[in-house]
Write a protein that holds these residues in place. Sequence first.
Motif, PDB file in Angstrom:
ATOM      1  N   TRP A   1       3.441  -5.758  -3.639  1.00 11.21           N
ATOM      2  CA  TRP A   1       3.611  -4.567  -2.808  1.00 11.21           C
ATOM      3  C   TRP A   1       4.716  -4.748  -1.775  1.00 11.21           C
ATOM      4  O   TRP A   1       5.425  -3.794  -1.450  1.00 11.21           O
ATOM      5  CB  TRP A   1       2.280  -4.221  -2.132  1.00 11.21           C
ATOM      6  N   ILE A   2       4.853  -5.969  -1.267  1.00 11.44           N
ATOM      7  CA  ILE A   2       5.962  -6.222  -0.341  1.00 11.44           C
ATOM      8  C   ILE A   2       7.296  -6.043  -1.060  1.00 11.44           C
ATOM      9  O   ILE A   2       8.218  -5.398  -0.543  1.00 11.44           O
ATOM     10  CB  ILE A   2       5.852  -7.633   0.259  1.00 11.44           C
ATOM     11  N   ASN A   3       7.403  -6.598  -2.263  1.00 12.38           N
ATOM     12  CA  ASN A   3       8.645  -6.458  -3.033  1.00 12.38           C
ATOM     13  C   ASN A   3       8.902  -5.004  -3.409  1.00 12.38           C
ATOM     14  O   ASN A   3      10.058  -4.566  -3.485  1.00 12.38           O
ATOM     15  CB  ASN A   3       8.578  -7.313  -4.294  1.00 12.38           C
TER      16      ASN A   3
ATOM     17  N   ILE B   1       7.832  -2.180  -1.640  1.00  9.91           N
ATOM     18  CA  ILE B   1       8.145  -1.338  -0.480  1.00  9.91           C
ATOM     19  C   ILE B   1       9.506  -1.693   0.124  1.00  9.91           C
ATOM     20  O   ILE B   1      10.255  -0.819   0.557  1.00  9.91           O
ATOM     21  CB  ILE B   1       7.036  -1.461   0.585  1.00  9.91           C
ATOM     22  N   ARG B   2       9.858  -2.984   0.137  1.00 11.14           N
ATOM     23  CA  ARG B   2      11.105  -3.374   0.805  1.00 11.14           C
ATOM     24  C   ARG B   2      12.345  -2.934   0.043  1.00 11.14           C
ATOM     25  O   ARG B   2      13.442  -2.978   0.595  1.00 11.14           O
ATOM     26  CB  ARG B   2      11.137  -4.890   1.041  1.00 11.14           C
ATOM     27  N   ASN B   3      12.181  -2.490  -1.199  1.00 10.17           N
ATOM     28  CA  ASN B   3      13.319  -1.968  -1.958  1.00 10.17           C
ATOM     29  C   ASN B   3      13.498  -0.461  -1.783  1.00 10.17           C
ATOM     30  O   ASN B   3      14.445   0.112  -2.329  1.00 10.17           O
ATOM     31  CB  ASN B   3      13.148  -2.291  -3.445  1.00 10.17           C
ATOM     32  N   ILE B   4      12.594   0.173  -1.029  1.00 10.63           N
ATOM     33  CA  ILE B   4      12.703   1.608  -0.775  1.00 10.63           C
ATOM     34  C   ILE B   4      13.442   1.809   0.546  1.00 10.63           C
ATOM     35  O   ILE B   4      13.045   1.233   1.562  1.00 10.63           O
ATOM     36  CB  ILE B   4      11.308   2.262  -0.703  1.00 10.63           C
ATOM     37  N   PRO B   5      14.505   2.599   0.593  1.00 16.86           N
ATOM     38  CA  PRO B   5      15.210   2.835   1.861  1.00 16.86           C
ATOM     39  C   PRO B   5      14.272   3.430   2.910  1.00 16.86           C
ATOM     40  O   PRO B   5      13.449   4.297   2.600  1.00 16.86           O
ATOM     41  CB  PRO B   5      16.311   3.831   1.473  1.00 16.86           C
TER      42      PRO B   5
ATOM     43  N   TRP C   1       8.848  -1.618  12.479  1.00 15.24           N
ATOM     44  CA  TRP C   1       7.838  -2.633  12.168  1.00 15.24           C
ATOM     45  C   TRP C   1       7.771  -2.894  10.669  1.00 15.24           C
ATOM     46  O   TRP C   1       7.760  -4.046  10.231  1.00 15.24           O
ATOM     47  CB  TRP C   1       6.474  -2.185  12.686  1.00 15.24           C
ATOM     48  N   ILE C   2       7.735  -1.838   9.865  1.00 14.68           N
ATOM     49  CA  ILE C   2       7.635  -2.002   8.409  1.00 14.68           C
ATOM     50  C   ILE C   2       8.841  -2.778   7.881  1.00 14.68           C
ATOM     51  O   ILE C   2       8.695  -3.730   7.107  1.00 14.68           O
ATOM     52  CB  ILE C   2       7.529  -0.624   7.717  1.00 14.68           C
ATOM     53  N   CYS C   3      10.043  -2.382   8.307  1.00 16.51           N
ATOM     54  CA  CYS C   3      11.263  -3.016   7.790  1.00 16.51           C
ATOM     55  C   CYS C   3      11.371  -4.479   8.232  1.00 16.51           C
ATOM     56  O   CYS C   3      11.731  -5.354   7.431  1.00 16.51           O
ATOM     57  CB  CYS C   3      12.484  -2.235   8.242  1.00 16.51           C
ATOM     58  N   THR C   4      11.061  -4.749   9.504  1.00 13.69           N
ATOM     59  CA  THR C   4      11.151  -6.136   9.981  1.00 13.69           C
ATOM     60  C   THR C   4      10.050  -6.996   9.367  1.00 13.69           C
ATOM     61  O   THR C   4      10.283  -8.166   9.047  1.00 13.69           O
ATOM     62  CB  THR C   4      11.063  -6.183  11.514  1.00 13.69           C
ATOM     63  N   PHE C   5       8.876  -6.424   9.195  1.00 17.77           N
ATOM     64  CA  PHE C   5       7.774  -7.174   8.575  1.00 17.77           C
ATOM     65  C   PHE C   5       8.146  -7.622   7.171  1.00 17.77           C
ATOM     66  O   PHE C   5       7.947  -8.787   6.803  1.00 17.77           O
ATOM     67  CB  PHE C   5       6.509  -6.319   8.538  1.00 17.77           C
ATOM     68  N   MET C   6       8.662  -6.705   6.355  1.00 19.13           N
ATOM     69  CA  MET C   6       9.016  -7.035   4.970  1.00 19.13           C
ATOM     70  C   MET C   6      10.043  -8.161   4.929  1.00 19.13           C
ATOM     71  O   MET C   6       9.908  -9.125   4.170  1.00 19.13           O
ATOM     72  CB  MET C   6       9.585  -5.796   4.257  1.00 19.13           C
TER      73      MET C   6
ATOM     74  N   MET D   1      10.896 -10.457   7.310  1.00 18.43           N
ATOM     75  CA  MET D   1      10.454 -11.743   7.858  1.00 18.43           C
ATOM     76  C   MET D   1       9.364 -12.375   7.013  1.00 18.43           C
ATOM     77  O   MET D   1       9.335 -13.598   6.835  1.00 18.43           O
ATOM     78  CB  MET D   1       9.984 -11.556   9.301  1.00 18.43           C
ATOM     79  N   CYS D   2       8.459 -11.570   6.473  1.00 22.06           N
ATOM     80  CA  CYS D   2       7.357 -12.124   5.679  1.00 22.06           C
ATOM     81  C   CYS D   2       7.880 -12.845   4.444  1.00 22.06           C
ATOM     82  O   CYS D   2       7.475 -13.972   4.154  1.00 22.06           O
ATOM     83  CB  CYS D   2       6.405 -10.998   5.284  1.00 22.06           C
ATOM     84  N   ILE D   3       8.798 -12.211   3.731  1.00 24.80           N
ATOM     85  CA  ILE D   3       9.354 -12.820   2.519  1.00 24.80           C
ATOM     86  C   ILE D   3      10.151 -14.075   2.860  1.00 24.80           C
ATOM     87  O   ILE D   3      10.057 -15.104   2.174  1.00 24.80           O
ATOM     88  CB  ILE D   3      10.229 -11.803   1.765  1.00 24.80           C
ATOM     89  N   THR D   4      10.929 -14.029   3.937  1.00 23.36           N
ATOM     90  CA  THR D   4      11.755 -15.184   4.325  1.00 23.36           C
ATOM     91  C   THR D   4      10.885 -16.378   4.706  1.00 23.36           C
ATOM     92  O   THR D   4      11.120 -17.511   4.252  1.00 23.36           O
ATOM     93  CB  THR D   4      12.665 -14.816   5.507  1.00 23.36           C
ATOM     94  N   ILE D   5       9.874 -16.153   5.532  1.00 23.75           N
ATOM     95  CA  ILE D   5       8.983 -17.250   5.953  1.00 23.75           C
ATOM     96  C   ILE D   5       8.185 -17.769   4.766  1.00 23.75           C
ATOM     97  O   ILE D   5       8.005 -18.987   4.605  1.00 23.75           O
ATOM     98  CB  ILE D   5       8.046 -16.776   7.072  1.00 23.75           C
ATOM     99  N   PHE D   6       7.716 -16.864   3.919  1.00 21.05           N
ATOM    100  CA  PHE D   6       6.934 -17.267   2.742  1.00 21.05           C
ATOM    101  C   PHE D   6       7.733 -18.210   1.847  1.00 21.05           C
ATOM    102  O   PHE D   6       7.243 -19.274   1.449  1.00 21.05           O
ATOM    103  CB  PHE D   6       6.502 -16.021   1.970  1.00 21.05           C
ATOM    104  N   HIS D   7       8.971 -17.839   1.534  1.00 18.15           N
ATOM    105  CA  HIS D   7       9.794 -18.695   0.666  1.00 18.15           C
ATOM    106  C   HIS D   7      10.146 -20.006   1.367  1.00 18.15           C
ATOM    107  O   HIS D   7      10.290 -21.048   0.707  1.00 18.15           O
ATOM    108  CB  HIS D   7      11.052 -17.957   0.230  1.00 18.15           C
TER     109      HIS D   7
END
Length: 268
Positions: free
Chosen positions: A109-111, A113-117, A141-146, A148-154
């Motif tokens: 779901w993160i992948n 939503i983050r591809n939607i402008p 919040w939505i844009c920064t969350f997506m 940062m979450c992916i960056t920290i996760f990887h």
Amino acid sequence: MSKKHRRELTCAEKMAVASNWMWLAVSLAVALLVWFALSRGEATARSFPFIHAVIDGMKTMIDREALWSDFASSMISVAMGFGLGFVTALPIAFLMAWYTPVRKIIEPWINFIRNIPALAYAPLIVIMLGVGRAPSVVLIWICTFMTMCITIFHGIRNIDNTLVKAARVLGANDMDIFFRITLPATVPFILTAVRLGLSAGLTTLLAAESTGAQAGLGMRIRTLQTTFETNAMLGYIILIGIIGTLLNTFVDLIERRLTSWQEKREEA
């Protein structure tokens, strides 16, 4: 280390600083030349007025008592949206990295939503929350969350598993592994996430503040666009770029203090 060697290092550092400032000056000069050329071009002159015209446009916005209120409103929205994004992204990224079921549920779901402008679902947020600051904060919040979450996760996933196995062999529990191995090794990735999150917050301003905001840099750019006031509009765009550069420099300073132990590639 001898005093002579310390002096040599200091000289080398001074030379490096001087070189950096020289290249910055060259870069600025090239940018100004390109800007000047665009301001003189027949097709681009109206869109890219030169410095004096931009300064006049910004003075006009100050006379209208709009510039400072726009700046303050945008910074409050970015700070609130980024803060919410960070405090939610950090624990979720760790949970995704440590627990496979959490990752399998959330990551798709993160992948998605983050591809939607952000501009695409901004109207939905306005319908849900109404006009004002709240939709802007939620969108940022939505844009920064997506991001940062992916960056920290990887970043967590890239930690050398040998260190974790060695710690377990030596009797370390999950708490020890988290605070002594995972968290320190993740700090560079967290700071990278912060840098990208701040950038995402600023680049989302135009979409966020088109949601009925009463003031803000993004809202004002859209307003100036409708009235064809390109002088002030370009000034606002440059101001957003300056803010982003200053924030990035601030993160760099923090990174140098917190990750001085990290090996970095020597520049040629």
